[in-house]
Design an enzyme around this catalytic site. Structure first.
Site, PDB file in Angstrom:
ATOM      1  N   ARG A 108       0.820  -1.224   0.000  1.00  0.00           N
ATOM      2  CA  ARG A 108       0.000   0.000   0.000  1.00  0.00           C
ATOM      3  C   ARG A 108       0.855   1.277   0.000  1.00  0.00           C
ATOM      4  O   ARG A 108       0.454   2.273   0.592  1.00  0.00           O
ATOM      5  CB  ARG A 108      -0.965   0.034   1.185  1.00  0.00           C
ATOM      6  CG  ARG A 108      -2.094  -0.967   1.098  1.00  0.00           C
ATOM      7  CD  ARG A 108      -3.179  -0.501   0.137  1.00  0.00           C
ATOM      8  NE  ARG A 108      -4.021  -1.627  -0.262  1.00  0.00           N
ATOM      9  CZ  ARG A 108      -5.213  -1.880   0.266  1.00  0.00           C
ATOM     10  NH1 ARG A 108      -5.701  -1.093   1.167  1.00  0.00           N
ATOM     11  NH2 ARG A 108      -5.902  -2.909  -0.142  1.00  0.00           N
ATOM     12  N   ARG A 152      -3.602   6.141   0.666  1.00  0.00           N
ATOM     13  CA  ARG A 152      -4.208   7.369   1.193  1.00  0.00           C
ATOM     14  C   ARG A 152      -3.370   8.105   2.236  1.00  0.00           C
ATOM     15  O   ARG A 152      -3.715   9.217   2.611  1.00  0.00           O
ATOM     16  CB  ARG A 152      -5.590   7.040   1.774  1.00  0.00           C
ATOM     17  CG  ARG A 152      -6.663   6.961   0.683  1.00  0.00           C
ATOM     18  CD  ARG A 152      -8.004   6.614   1.274  1.00  0.00           C
ATOM     19  NE  ARG A 152      -7.963   5.256   1.804  1.00  0.00           N
ATOM     20  CZ  ARG A 152      -8.921   4.702   2.538  1.00  0.00           C
ATOM     21  NH1 ARG A 152      -9.988   5.394   2.857  1.00  0.00           N
ATOM     22  NH2 ARG A 152      -8.808   3.460   2.974  1.00  0.00           N
ATOM     23  N   ARG A 187      -7.224  11.101  -6.136  1.00  0.00           N
ATOM     24  CA  ARG A 187      -8.382  10.222  -6.072  1.00  0.00           C
ATOM     25  C   ARG A 187      -9.679  10.976  -5.783  1.00  0.00           C
ATOM     26  O   ARG A 187     -10.766  10.426  -5.975  1.00  0.00           O
ATOM     27  CB  ARG A 187      -8.176   9.160  -4.978  1.00  0.00           C
ATOM     28  CG  ARG A 187      -7.130   8.107  -5.271  1.00  0.00           C
ATOM     29  CD  ARG A 187      -7.720   6.826  -5.860  1.00  0.00           C
ATOM     30  NE  ARG A 187      -8.803   6.308  -5.054  1.00  0.00           N
ATOM     31  CZ  ARG A 187     -10.094   6.433  -5.348  1.00  0.00           C
ATOM     32  NH1 ARG A 187     -10.476   7.027  -6.441  1.00  0.00           N
ATOM     33  NH2 ARG A 187     -11.014   5.946  -4.555  1.00  0.00           N
ATOM     34  N   ASP A 221      -6.328  -3.257  -7.947  1.00  0.00           N
ATOM     35  CA  ASP A 221      -6.930  -3.911  -6.786  1.00  0.00           C
ATOM     36  C   ASP A 221      -7.125  -5.381  -7.096  1.00  0.00           C
ATOM     37  O   ASP A 221      -7.282  -5.771  -8.265  1.00  0.00           O
ATOM     38  CB  ASP A 221      -8.267  -3.276  -6.414  1.00  0.00           C
ATOM     39  CG  ASP A 221      -8.655  -3.654  -4.989  1.00  0.00           C
ATOM     40  OD1 ASP A 221      -8.142  -3.019  -4.057  1.00  0.00           O
ATOM     41  OD2 ASP A 221      -9.442  -4.604  -4.815  1.00  0.00           O
ATOM     42  N   TYR A 223     -14.157 -12.944  -0.718  1.00  0.00           N
ATOM     43  CA  TYR A 223     -14.882 -11.695  -1.039  1.00  0.00           C
ATOM     44  C   TYR A 223     -16.126 -11.970  -1.881  1.00  0.00           C
ATOM     45  O   TYR A 223     -17.158 -11.331  -1.715  1.00  0.00           O
ATOM     46  CB  TYR A 223     -13.970 -10.713  -1.781  1.00  0.00           C
ATOM     47  CG  TYR A 223     -13.025  -9.970  -0.865  1.00  0.00           C
ATOM     48  CD1 TYR A 223     -13.494  -8.978  -0.006  1.00  0.00           C
ATOM     49  CD2 TYR A 223     -11.673 -10.240  -0.859  1.00  0.00           C
ATOM     50  CE1 TYR A 223     -12.633  -8.293   0.840  1.00  0.00           C
ATOM     51  CE2 TYR A 223     -10.799  -9.566  -0.018  1.00  0.00           C
ATOM     52  CZ  TYR A 223     -11.281  -8.596   0.832  1.00  0.00           C
ATOM     53  OH  TYR A 223     -10.432  -7.932   1.672  1.00  0.00           O
TER      54      TYR A 223
HETATM   55  C1  LIG Z   1      -1.790  -4.094  -3.863  1.00  0.00           C
HETATM   56  C2  LIG Z   1      -3.045  -3.261  -3.740  1.00  0.00           C
HETATM   57  C3  LIG Z   1      -4.292  -3.761  -3.299  1.00  0.00           C
HETATM   58  N1  LIG Z   1      -5.186  -2.724  -3.308  1.00  0.00           N
HETATM   59  C4  LIG Z   1      -4.548  -1.582  -3.696  1.00  0.00           C
HETATM   60  C5  LIG Z   1      -3.220  -1.897  -4.029  1.00  0.00           C
HETATM   61  C6  LIG Z   1      -2.310  -0.858  -4.660  1.00  0.00           C
HETATM   62  C7  LIG Z   1      -0.912  -0.937  -4.707  1.00  0.00           C
HETATM   63  C8  LIG Z   1      -0.176  -0.633  -3.402  1.00  0.00           C
HETATM   64  O1  LIG Z   1      -0.100  -1.533  -2.560  1.00  0.00           O
HETATM   65  O2  LIG Z   1       0.388   0.459  -3.301  1.00  0.00           O
HETATM   66  C9  LIG Z   1      -5.171  -0.248  -3.844  1.00  0.00           C
HETATM   67  C10 LIG Z   1      -6.290   0.071  -2.964  1.00  0.00           C
HETATM   68  N2  LIG Z   1      -7.439  -0.667  -2.825  1.00  0.00           N
HETATM   69  C11 LIG Z   1      -8.304   0.000  -1.962  1.00  0.00           C
HETATM   70  C12 LIG Z   1      -7.687   1.193  -1.538  1.00  0.00           C
HETATM   71  C13 LIG Z   1      -8.304   2.237  -0.628  1.00  0.00           C
HETATM   72  C14 LIG Z   1      -9.409   2.998  -1.276  1.00  0.00           C
HETATM   73  C15 LIG Z   1      -9.053   4.304  -1.945  1.00  0.00           C
HETATM   74  O3  LIG Z   1      -7.947   4.741  -2.038  1.00  0.00           O
HETATM   75  O4  LIG Z   1      -9.990   4.948  -2.418  1.00  0.00           O
HETATM   76  C16 LIG Z   1      -6.431   1.259  -2.167  1.00  0.00           C
HETATM   77  C17 LIG Z   1      -5.404   2.338  -2.064  1.00  0.00           C
HETATM   78  C18 LIG Z   1      -9.658  -0.471  -1.643  1.00  0.00           C
HETATM   79  C19 LIG Z   1      -9.697  -1.796  -1.001  1.00  0.00           C
HETATM   80  N3  LIG Z   1      -9.475  -2.985  -1.651  1.00  0.00           N
HETATM   81  C20 LIG Z   1      -9.549  -4.010  -0.771  1.00  0.00           C
HETATM   82  C21 LIG Z   1      -9.808  -3.485   0.518  1.00  0.00           C
HETATM   83  C22 LIG Z   1      -9.948  -4.280   1.818  1.00  0.00           C
HETATM   84  C23 LIG Z   1     -11.394  -4.545   2.089  1.00  0.00           C
HETATM   85  C24 LIG Z   1     -11.658  -5.361   3.340  1.00  0.00           C
HETATM   86  O5  LIG Z   1     -11.225  -6.530   3.430  1.00  0.00           O
HETATM   87  O6  LIG Z   1     -12.347  -4.846   4.212  1.00  0.00           O
HETATM   88  C25 LIG Z   1      -9.915  -2.092   0.388  1.00  0.00           C
HETATM   89  C26 LIG Z   1     -10.231  -1.087   1.437  1.00  0.00           C
HETATM   90  C27 LIG Z   1      -9.300  -5.415  -1.145  1.00  0.00           C
HETATM   91  C28 LIG Z   1      -7.848  -5.638  -1.319  1.00  0.00           C
HETATM   92  N4  LIG Z   1      -7.031  -5.020  -2.268  1.00  0.00           N
HETATM   93  C29 LIG Z   1      -5.747  -5.488  -2.153  1.00  0.00           C
HETATM   94  C30 LIG Z   1      -5.739  -6.482  -1.139  1.00  0.00           C
HETATM   95  C31 LIG Z   1      -4.541  -7.310  -0.804  1.00  0.00           C
HETATM   96  C32 LIG Z   1      -3.631  -6.595   0.132  1.00  0.00           C
HETATM   97  C33 LIG Z   1      -4.157  -6.455   1.539  1.00  0.00           C
HETATM   98  O7  LIG Z   1      -4.325  -7.489   2.192  1.00  0.00           O
HETATM   99  O8  LIG Z   1      -4.414  -5.312   1.921  1.00  0.00           O
HETATM  100  C34 LIG Z   1      -7.028  -6.563  -0.590  1.00  0.00           C
HETATM  101  C35 LIG Z   1      -7.505  -7.463   0.522  1.00  0.00           C
HETATM  102  C36 LIG Z   1      -4.560  -5.172  -2.993  1.00  0.00           C
END
Ligand SMILES: Cc1c2[nH]c(c1CCC(=O)O)Cc1[nH]c(c(CCC(=O)O)c1C)Cc1[nH]c(c(CCC(=O)O)c1C)Cc1[nH]c(c(CCC(=O)O)c1C)C2
Length: 384
Positions: free
Chosen positions: A54, A58, A67, A103, A181
């Site tokens: 990540r 944010r 964003r 994602d 999911y």
């Molecule tokens: C590798 C990656 C992911 N998502 C994002 C990235 C971007 C690249 C980076 O890491 O910088 C952007 C990425 N994806 C998301 C965000 C936040 C939302 C935003 O910025 O608007 C960002 C920066 C949204 C997102 N997407 C997901 C969630 C979790 C939901 C939950 O289980 O409650 C969330 C909140 C699913 C998700 N997405 C991802 C995972 C695996 C990693 C981990 O365990 O965190 C998972 C579980 C993978």
């Protein structure tokens, strides 16, 4: 966006997604810092490479600004936006790798499911899988190029725009985590709806996991063809399974993915390091170290020395500072990093957090983390 330099890239910034096709995955700039790739292969390095899960996120004000007011998955579908968000952390910190902004949930979308990003709630499936019959709703033969070509375009563009500074990592969710999911409909504390399937509908569960595996293999190969120089598989919800179910419902698919991707890449003489990150699955460390991945990613609940012992030098390790340690003052971060690097040793090691950065983290402390890894590891390597 600050597109400078090459005239085709300048022209590129003015056009939209449809005209990206001229930008082919070839003639990529020469890689200048291959520390991350060498560490992944267990080779010698001058310092321990570091990146953060990540890192495009944010906690960066410029990320929040880019964003702002935009739908999350619209952003994922814009190669220019993904490129910009991927590059943002590199402008601030000397990370040794970049991870493409995207994602894991784009794969269920490619299989025909709707996924929305709901403010304050996170990713949401309006119509999750409830019973095995619902598998019929999924696309059987997924045209990965058609459905996920936008990720490939983002990777190609970003690989050009990174200008060879560091390698670019592609990624996917693991079959079990994606299945969780798709059934749960979003995040959950217990994942009990998805686990119910494992106990009640084991055959349908395996069918879904196989379908996901097939798409993931093509997806990862497409990412490499587009320019990804390493691949990470996120099994973020591995821990909820426990050893018996992990062996049955996750590990075989993780292995299958690595084997099939590697076999295919070998045919074309390519060798791309693969990382498996099965969060909270410390019970599976021995198995994971023999699963055809070069690197095993670790969360912070595992002691570095015992992780080394249990993986027996078979793989490189990545991780695993508690992300919350970044709330410490900078000198404390430096001490924690020093202990971590001493624990893992400097060879075959990629420093990272044990999970992703949180939005309220101070970018300055992220910088302190990166600097501490470089500084301590350089000294340690000189003393060897
Ligand atoms: C590798 C990656 C992911 N998502 C994002 C990235 C971007 C690249 C980076 O890491 O910088 C952007 C990425 N994806 C998301 C965000 C936040 C939302 C935003 O910025 O608007 C960002 C920066 C949204 C997102 N997407 C997901 C969630 C979790 C939901 C939950 O289980 O409650 C969330 C909140 C699913 C998700 N997405 C991802 C995972 C695996 C990693 C981990 O365990 O965190 C998972 C579980 C993978």
């Amino acid at each position: 966006m600050h597109y400078t330099g090459h005239p085709t890239v300048l022209a590129f910034s003015k056009c939209n997604y449809n005209c990206l096709s001229f930008l082919r995955p070839k003639d990529f700039p020469t890689l200048q810092n291959d520390t991350f790739l060498r560490a992944a292969r267990g080779e010698e390095t001058e310092h321990v490479p570091v990146w953060c899960m990540r890192q495009a996120g944010r906690y960066l004000p410029e990320f929040r600004e880019s964003r702002a007011g935009k739908d999350f998955f619209d952003t994922c579908r814009s190669p220019e936006s993904c490129c910009e968000l991927t590059l943002q952390p590199l402008r601030r910190f000397p990370f040794d790798a970049a991870i493409i902004f995207s994602d894991i949930l784009v794969v269920p979308q490619a299989m025909g499911m709707d996924v929305l990003m709901v403010a304050g709630k996170g990713p949401t499936f309006p119509d999750p899988l409830k019973e095995p019959e619902d598998l019929q709703r999924l696309r059987t033969a997924v045209d990965v190029e058609k459905e996920l070509g936008y990720v490939f375009k983002a990777i190609t563009l970003t690989r050009h725009k990174i200008e060879g500074k560091v390698p670019l990592i592609g990624f996917t969710g693991a079959p079990w985590t994606l299945m969780a999911y798709m059934i749960e409909g979003g995040g959950s504390n217990t994942y009990s709806k998805a686990k119910r399937w494992l106990y009640r509908h084991p055959e349908a569960s395996h069918m879904l996991l196989r379908m996901l595996t097939d798409v993931i293999v093509e997806y990862l190969l497409g990412q490499v063809a587009a320019g990804a120089q390493a691949l990470q598989v996120f099994d973020s919800h591995a821990g909820i399974l426990g050893p018996v179910q992990f062996k049955d419902f996750s590990l075989p698919y993780l292995r299958d993915i690595a084997r099939r991707v590697k076999d295919k890449l070998k045919e074309t003489g390519q060798d791309v390091p693969m990382i498996v990150f099965a969060k909270d699955a410390h019970y599976a460390l021995e198995d994971l170290s023999q699963s055809h991945y070069e690197v095993v990613g670790l969360d912070w609940t595992i002691d570095p020395r015992s992780a080394r012992e249990r993986t027996g030098g078979k793989v490189s390790l990545q991780g695993n500072m508690d992300p919350c340690a970044l709330y410490s003052p900078k000198d404390r971060i430096s001490e924690i990093v020093q202990k971590m690097v001493e624990g893992f040793g400097t060879r075959g090691y990629i420093a990272n957090l044990g999970h992703g950065l949180y939005p309220d983290m101070d970018p300055e402390n992220v910088g302190a983390f990166v600097e501490a890894v470089h500084q301590h590891s350089k000294l340690m390597i000189k003393q060897i």
